[in-house]
Structure formats: structure tokens, C-alpha cells
Design a protein around this motif. Sequence first.
Motif, short mmCIF file in Angstrom:
data_model
loop_
_atom_site.label_atom_id
_atom_site.label_comp_id
_atom_site.label_asym_id
_atom_site.label_seq_id
_atom_site.Cartn_x
_atom_site.Cartn_y
_atom_site.Cartn_z
N ARG A 227 44.90 20.30 38.35
CA ARG A 227 44.69 21.20 39.49
C ARG A 227 45.59 22.41 39.46
O ARG A 227 45.23 23.47 39.96
CB ARG A 227 44.92 20.42 40.79
CG ARG A 227 43.83 19.38 40.99
CD ARG A 227 43.78 18.93 42.41
NE ARG A 227 42.75 17.91 42.55
CZ ARG A 227 42.91 16.81 43.27
NH1 ARG A 227 44.04 16.61 43.93
NH2 ARG A 227 41.94 15.94 43.35
N VAL A 249 38.25 29.76 37.27
CA VAL A 249 37.63 28.92 38.30
C VAL A 249 36.92 27.77 37.60
O VAL A 249 36.18 27.97 36.64
CB VAL A 249 36.59 29.74 39.12
CG1 VAL A 249 36.06 28.88 40.26
CG2 VAL A 249 37.18 31.03 39.62
N ARG A 250 37.19 26.54 38.07
CA ARG A 250 36.55 25.37 37.48
C ARG A 250 35.05 25.38 37.79
O ARG A 250 34.65 25.80 38.88
CB ARG A 250 37.16 24.09 38.06
CG ARG A 250 38.64 23.92 37.76
CD ARG A 250 38.84 23.09 36.53
NE ARG A 250 40.26 22.82 36.29
CZ ARG A 250 40.78 22.80 35.06
NH1 ARG A 250 40.03 23.02 34.01
NH2 ARG A 250 42.05 22.55 34.90
N GLU A 252 33.09 23.09 38.72
CA GLU A 252 32.70 22.36 39.92
C GLU A 252 33.07 23.12 41.20
O GLU A 252 32.65 22.75 42.29
CB GLU A 252 33.32 20.95 39.93
CG GLU A 252 34.82 20.89 39.99
CD GLU A 252 35.47 20.82 38.62
OE1 GLU A 252 34.86 21.31 37.64
OE2 GLU A 252 36.60 20.28 38.51
N ALA A 253 33.87 24.20 41.08
CA ALA A 253 34.26 24.98 42.26
C ALA A 253 33.26 26.10 42.55
O ALA A 253 33.29 26.72 43.60
CB ALA A 253 35.65 25.57 42.06
N LEU A 254 32.37 26.35 41.60
CA LEU A 254 31.36 27.39 41.81
C LEU A 254 30.21 26.85 42.65
O LEU A 254 29.75 25.74 42.44
CB LEU A 254 30.79 27.89 40.46
CG LEU A 254 31.70 28.74 39.57
CD1 LEU A 254 30.89 29.27 38.39
CD2 LEU A 254 32.32 29.88 40.34
N ARG A 255 29.81 27.64 43.63
CA ARG A 255 28.64 27.27 44.45
C ARG A 255 27.58 28.33 44.24
O ARG A 255 27.89 29.53 44.24
CB ARG A 255 29.02 27.17 45.92
CG ARG A 255 29.96 25.99 46.24
CD ARG A 255 30.15 25.84 47.73
NE ARG A 255 30.78 26.99 48.33
CZ ARG A 255 32.10 27.21 48.34
NH1 ARG A 255 32.92 26.32 47.78
NH2 ARG A 255 32.60 28.28 48.92
N TRP A 312 32.78 31.21 45.51
CA TRP A 312 33.86 30.22 45.36
C TRP A 312 34.97 30.58 46.31
O TRP A 312 35.05 31.72 46.78
CB TRP A 312 34.37 30.17 43.92
CG TRP A 312 34.96 31.47 43.41
CD1 TRP A 312 36.25 31.85 43.52
CD2 TRP A 312 34.30 32.51 42.71
NE1 TRP A 312 36.45 33.07 42.93
CE2 TRP A 312 35.25 33.50 42.41
CE3 TRP A 312 32.94 32.71 42.29
CZ2 TRP A 312 34.94 34.69 41.74
CZ3 TRP A 312 32.65 33.89 41.62
CH2 TRP A 312 33.63 34.86 41.36
N SER A 313 35.80 29.61 46.62
CA SER A 313 36.87 29.89 47.59
C SER A 313 38.12 30.35 46.84
O SER A 313 38.37 29.94 45.71
CB SER A 313 37.15 28.64 48.42
OG SER A 313 38.13 27.87 47.77
N SER A 314 38.89 31.20 47.48
CA SER A 314 40.09 31.75 46.85
C SER A 314 41.05 30.64 46.47
O SER A 314 41.80 30.76 45.48
CB SER A 314 40.82 32.71 47.79
OG SER A 314 39.89 33.49 48.46
N ASP A 316 40.44 27.99 45.05
CA ASP A 316 40.10 27.43 43.75
C ASP A 316 40.38 28.40 42.60
O ASP A 316 40.19 28.07 41.44
CB ASP A 316 38.62 27.04 43.72
CG ASP A 316 38.37 25.80 44.57
OD1 ASP A 316 39.28 24.96 44.65
OD2 ASP A 316 37.28 25.71 45.17
N GLU A 317 40.82 29.59 42.91
CA GLU A 317 41.14 30.56 41.85
C GLU A 317 42.50 30.25 41.25
O GLU A 317 43.45 29.99 41.97
CB GLU A 317 41.16 31.99 42.42
CG GLU A 317 39.80 32.58 42.58
CD GLU A 317 39.88 34.04 42.98
OE1 GLU A 317 41.02 34.57 43.05
OE2 GLU A 317 38.82 34.64 43.22
#
Lengths: 322, 252, 275
Positions: A227, A249-250, A252-255, A312-314, A316-317
Motif C-alpha cells: 500500500r 494508481v493500482r 483495482e483503484a480505477l473505476r 480514482w480517488s486522490s 489511491d495516488e
Amino acid sequence: MMIAQMQAILELRNVVKDFPSHRAVDDISLTLEAGRFYSLLGASGCGKTTTLRLIAGFEKPTSGEILLNGTRVNDVPPYRRNVSTVFQSYALFPHLTVEKNIAFGLEQRGERSFSGKVEQAIEMVRLSGKSKRLPAELSGGEKQRVALARSLVLEPSILLLDEPLAALDLKLRREMRAELKAMQQRTGITFLFVTHDQEEALAMSDEIAIMHRGKIEQTGTPREVYRKPATRFVAGFLGAMNWIGDAGVRPEALRIARNGSEYRSTARVEQSLFLGNAVHVLLKLESGESATAELTGAEADFRTGELVHVNWSSADEMRFPR
Amino acid sequence: MKRGLSLYAAVAFAFLYVPLFVLVVFSFNQSRFTIWTGFSLDWYRAVFANTEMAEATWNSVVIAVTSSALSAVIGTLAAYGIWKRRSPLLTGSLYLSLVTPEIVTGISLLAFFQLVFRVVHLTLGLYTVVLAHVAFSIAYVAIVVTARLRTLDPSLEEAAMDLGATPWRAFWRVTLPALAPGIIAAALLALIVSFDDYVITSLVAGVDSETLPMVIYAIARRGANPTINAVSTLIVVGFGALIIISERVRQR
Amino acid sequence: MKQLRFWMLAPARVWMALFFAAPLLIVVAYSLLTRGDYGGVEQPTTLENFTRLFDPLYGAILLRSLVIAIVATAFCLLLGFPMALFISRSGRRKNLYLQLVTLPFWTSFLVRTYAWLFLLRDTGLINTLLIKAGIVSSPLPLLYNNGAVLLGLVYGYLPFMVLPLYATIERMEPALLEAAADLGARPFAALRRVTLPLALPGMFAGSVLVFIPCMGAYLTPDLLGGGKTVMAGNLIQNQFTTARDWPFGSAVSLMLMAINMLLLLPMMRRSEDVL
């Protein structure tokens, strides 16, 4: 102070190992505590096996110090170190039976009555009934367990394992993972496990050290290193990573959505790969960069060529200094 | 093509075995000529009655056993040492000894011994034959044992040391037993080559140390003789038995 | 560790230095000296022993040795290749056939040479059968000529050729021939275009193993060639025993080794790891 001394079972201080052609280990410092499962993870040629051989005593460090239970062991030959190795090839003695292979180390120590210990070790690795077999008559998994028993019976301070699962097939490898982990917890012996397989390292370890070009890039628990990777290399090496702009960005974090109101980029779907428990959607972002989104659940059904919104959310960057 | 190949192979194997077969068959012939006149063991009686041959056989056995044992030990140690770290000079001289014609090895040793005997007052004897045979057998042994070493897991010795064995004990308890089949095969090769050698032996043997090949050769040079057929048959059978025994040992 | 290795190498080093290298150096030294009055060697140093090698009498002997050795090697190659091919294609019987080839090699060389003496002599099996069948009236002179020597050498060293050839053919992937067939090559074309080129290292290795003993042959020409077919080996032996000209015998020995080296070095390099 006293507690700290008791717990640090192995310490590497600024260890360097030079070979005529290159520097294999470059200024490594590492502290291992008693009773835990450690992994040394890295690609082949990163110096992890050399590090293991330095600890076992097959190589001498060019500079730096190796301390075992607080004592400097730089010049102690392998046969006087209370460290034991499980070799990648197992290195079982072909002319000795299972039983005699396991008794070998005890014999070298000059112990007289060791049949009880040997029997126990054979039982522990579930090889009772095969104690009179020769290595050639065993399966890959059984050989592996003999090698393990042969080392564990000596109750070493540390057990070194050099890619011991590499020669096994996938199914057996998964089984052995759980078995190794259980064995470590039962015996309470410190394991140092060398591997190039990130999944193996993540699954089994209490702590992972990631090596790259002779240096340790990061140490931490599996969750920490996955992480919060400390370097760009670790981020890319452990799990998959999309590089978007200067952030990672992983997948799985991309929507992705056909028409989300909030999004960071549009993208064209290049390919959609169904993997059973997940779907990988390969995307071409508006910036021209490629990215992969890992989607789970039924919502994922995108067609090649479709235009989508990516978000994606910040949080997760991940950002790293260049 | 397949049929032609099988037919050819049959002829080729006949070429390899018919001469030996004829030799053996006629050792049991009554007549000294190559016409079958009836079964007889006369030529074998002649062999066993021949004291010169008995003495020469004993000499050959002593030489072969001593020199093969010595060269097995020396050659194995050398192969192991070279395997640990290259030794170009020794490796080079071992290869050179293999490609040196026997006759050259023989005359060079003869010249060497003659030179030494000017200083040390000794003469040629059985021991000079043993010295010579060991010199050419070390290379055979080293090559056979090296081939075996190459198939060995290089981690084996490290594993032994890891489990507490000193380098010497690791060699003695782990490497040597794993090499044993190779060493036995090499010693057997040395034994047979030594027992069979005529060229070098005839040059460096003392007057009172005749070997069996020297006796056979002396008779054969005057032409064929059924006594030689009988001795030859005994040699073929003896060597055959040795090889079968060694195969059994190896497979165990 | 280093000490252990030193003591392990020591016996071989001492033995090879004393009983191989030193004797060879003596031969080199002798080849540059003059023949003594009662055998042995004397000063002054000279190159005359080497110039004598080009004397037609001795040159012919060296040349004959070379030709016989080359022809014998060629015959072994020609006879040995199909044998190796046959063995590698005999499935489960491979090991049996391989042992059949090596078995004579484990038998006495002297005995095998004598076997031909016994067959080829005037009253030998071949002549006896020929006369009985009425094909010839008097025995053919089969023994004591170049042909008999050649036969003896080929017979003696054929296994040396078959083994390395078999080793290279055997380690070839069977899928290669299947691929060749798949690409339209008939069996013979596949043999010529795939098997043969890939067996080259084995051919070189086998040639080295056969050529060396043939070139230095002493026993075979002496027993099967009689007095007529003198090869280099017999010349050397003669110089060291009957003729008692050690310097010249030494020069012939060195010449023999030089020829071997000259022909073998490039071959050994091409035989890869088969040797």
C-alpha cells in the motif's frame, strides 16, 4: 536494551560483496528478530541469493559486518554457524536414505542418540513410512520436506530458504506455502525466505525486504510495502501499477463508467479480458497513456472501442521522487 | 532406409564378433590347423602346464592391481581438485598424456629410467612398469571421474557444510560416496588397460619381469598358435566377468 | 579449503611431472644431440636428426603412417556413422546394442589383433574355406601387407568412433527430424540436411580418438604387417632398441607428436564438449 539484544537474531551492517565482475550486494543493513517469517524479494540477479550465501557463510563479505545472536560471524565457516539452508535443488545426499539425510547434521555435531529427534522430524514433515527410501524414490514435494526436516532437526537460529518452491508445480507450490508458514509458526524458528515471486512473499511473510540492484529498497509488512511503496521500483515490482502523469494508481483503484458525472479522464476501451473472478479492462486514456482497470463483480461489461469515463480517488495516488 | 540400416547393423556386429568367435571356437579344436577335427582341451592343458605363462600372468596381475589402485586414488583426487578450481598446467599435461602415442610414452620413460639409473643404482623391474602404467592411467581416471563430478549437484557439499561437516568430512561423507560408481568404472578401465598393455610395458620391464602380453606377443610374432587361442579365450572370459561384476556393483 | 585442494592435487602433479613431463623433456633434449658410439647420446648438439626425417627412406615411412591413419579414420567414420544411427533408432534395445559395441573395446586389444592374425594367415579360416570351395588353389597372401594393417586398425578402433557419434545423435531432439519431415523433407534428405550437420562435433571427436592411436600404431603393423609395413611407431621402437640411435628415435617421436597436434588442435576445438 537487554530485550533488544535477545530479539535481534541476525544483523547485517553495511554489508558489501564484490565479485570480480560486479558488485552483487551493495551496502545492505538488515535486522531480523526472533520467531518471525521474513522474505527477501527481488528479480533474479538482484543479489538476494548472494545475501543468503553471505548469511550461511558460503561467501565472505567484502566489507561490513554480519552478526548472529550478537556475535560477529564474518570469518566463521558455514559448518560452525548455527544457520541452516534449504537449497533450491534441495541438495539431498543421493546415497543416503531419508532417515540418514536427516540424521546427517546431528551426526556431525557428535550427538550420540538422535534417533528420537530424527523420528520426530520425519513425523513433522509427514514422511513416516518413507524413512528408508532414497531421494531418487521421492516426489518433488517429498524431497522438499526432507530438505526442510534435515535443517529443522538442528534447531537453527535461522532457517534460510533459497527459492525452495521454484521446482514444484503450481498446485503443490500453493500447498507448500501454507505448510511452510504453519511449520514456521509451530517451530518458532526465524525463516528467511528468498524468492522472486511477489505473491509468495506477500502470502507468507511477516515482513518483506525488497532488493534491487544489490540494495534493499524497502522493508515492511506485506500490507505496508503493497500500500505504501517507498520507491517507484517497489511500486512497480509488487503488484501491477498504472503510471498516469507522475502518479501511480493500482488497477483495482480505477473505476470506470459509461457516463459518470465526476471523472478525471475519458478513455477508449481497447480490450476487455475476462479472468473468472475479475475483468481486466485495457484502456487508452485521453493523454495517450495506457492503463488497466481491474473490476470485480457483474458491473463490468465493456466492449472494445467504447468511450468511458475513468475516475480514482486522490488517496489511491502514489507519488515518488524521480 | 530402416531395413537397409538394420541389415547393415547385422553385418557390422558380425564384423565385430566373428573374429573373436572363431578364435574361441578353435581354442577347443584338436588339430593345430583351422580345420575342425574334434573337441579337445589340450591347448588349455598346455597353457596351465606352461610355467613361463603362469609367472607372466602373476606379474601382469600384480602390475594391473597395483597401478589401477594407485591411479584411481591419484586420479580421483586430481579430478576433484581441478573441479574445485581450474589447474591449467595439470589439465594440460593430462590431456597431452592422452594424445601422446604409446610408443613415445614408452621410449621417453625408457630414456628417463636409463638416465636416473646412472645416478641411482637400480635396474628396470616390475616397479618401473607400475610407475609407467600409473602415469598413463591418471588421465583416464581423471576424465571418467570429472564426467561424474559434472553430474553432481554443486550444492551437495555446501549442504553438508551447512549441516556442520568440515570440508574434509563433506568430501569424505558426501562427495566420495556419490562419486563411487565413477571411480569403480575408472579403476576397472585402468586395470584392463594396464593388464593388456604391451608397447610401454615391453620397453620399461626388467629382464625378469615378463608380463602375459609380452609372452603372447613373442609367440604371436612367430605366427598363430592354438595355445594363444586358449589364453586369449581365458582373457576374454576373465575381462567379461570383471565387467559384468562391475555393472552389478554400479547398478546397486 | 585451499590447503585441502593443494594436497589433493599434489600426487598427480608430482607423478605427471616425474613420469610424464620429465621423460618428454629428455626426448626433446636427446633429439638435439648426437648418437653415442655405444648407443646413448653425446655432444655436440645438432639439428641433423630432424633433417634426416626428410630423407626419402624415413619420409616415406612418416607419409605411409599418415596415409594409413587417415584412411583408417575415414573407414571408421563411414562404417561407424550408420551403426551409431542404427543404435540411436532402436528404441528400447539401445542400451543392449551400445554395450555390444563397447564390449570388444573392453576386451584385450592384443587378443583382438591376434584374432585377425589367426583368420588371415595362410592356413587361417578364410584361406581354408576358399581353397575348400575351390575358388583358389593356393592360399591368398592376406596377411603381412598394408591392407591387413588397415583392417586391424579399423577393427581395433571402430568403437572409439561409434560412441561419440552415438552421443551427439542421441542428444539431438527427436522433434528436429519430425519438424524436417513436417516441412517436407524425405527421410534421406532429413538425414543429410539435419542429422549429419548436427553430428559434426561427434564426427570430429571420433576422428580425434581414432586418428591418434592409428598414427602412433606399433602393435598392429608389427603383428599384421610383418616386417614389410613399417609405420612411424615401428621406426621409433627400432631406433631405441636394435638400431640404438636414440637421438634420431627422439626426433621421429617429436615429429609424430607434432603431426598429431597440427591435425588435432583444430579438430578438438570443433568437437565441442563431446570429448
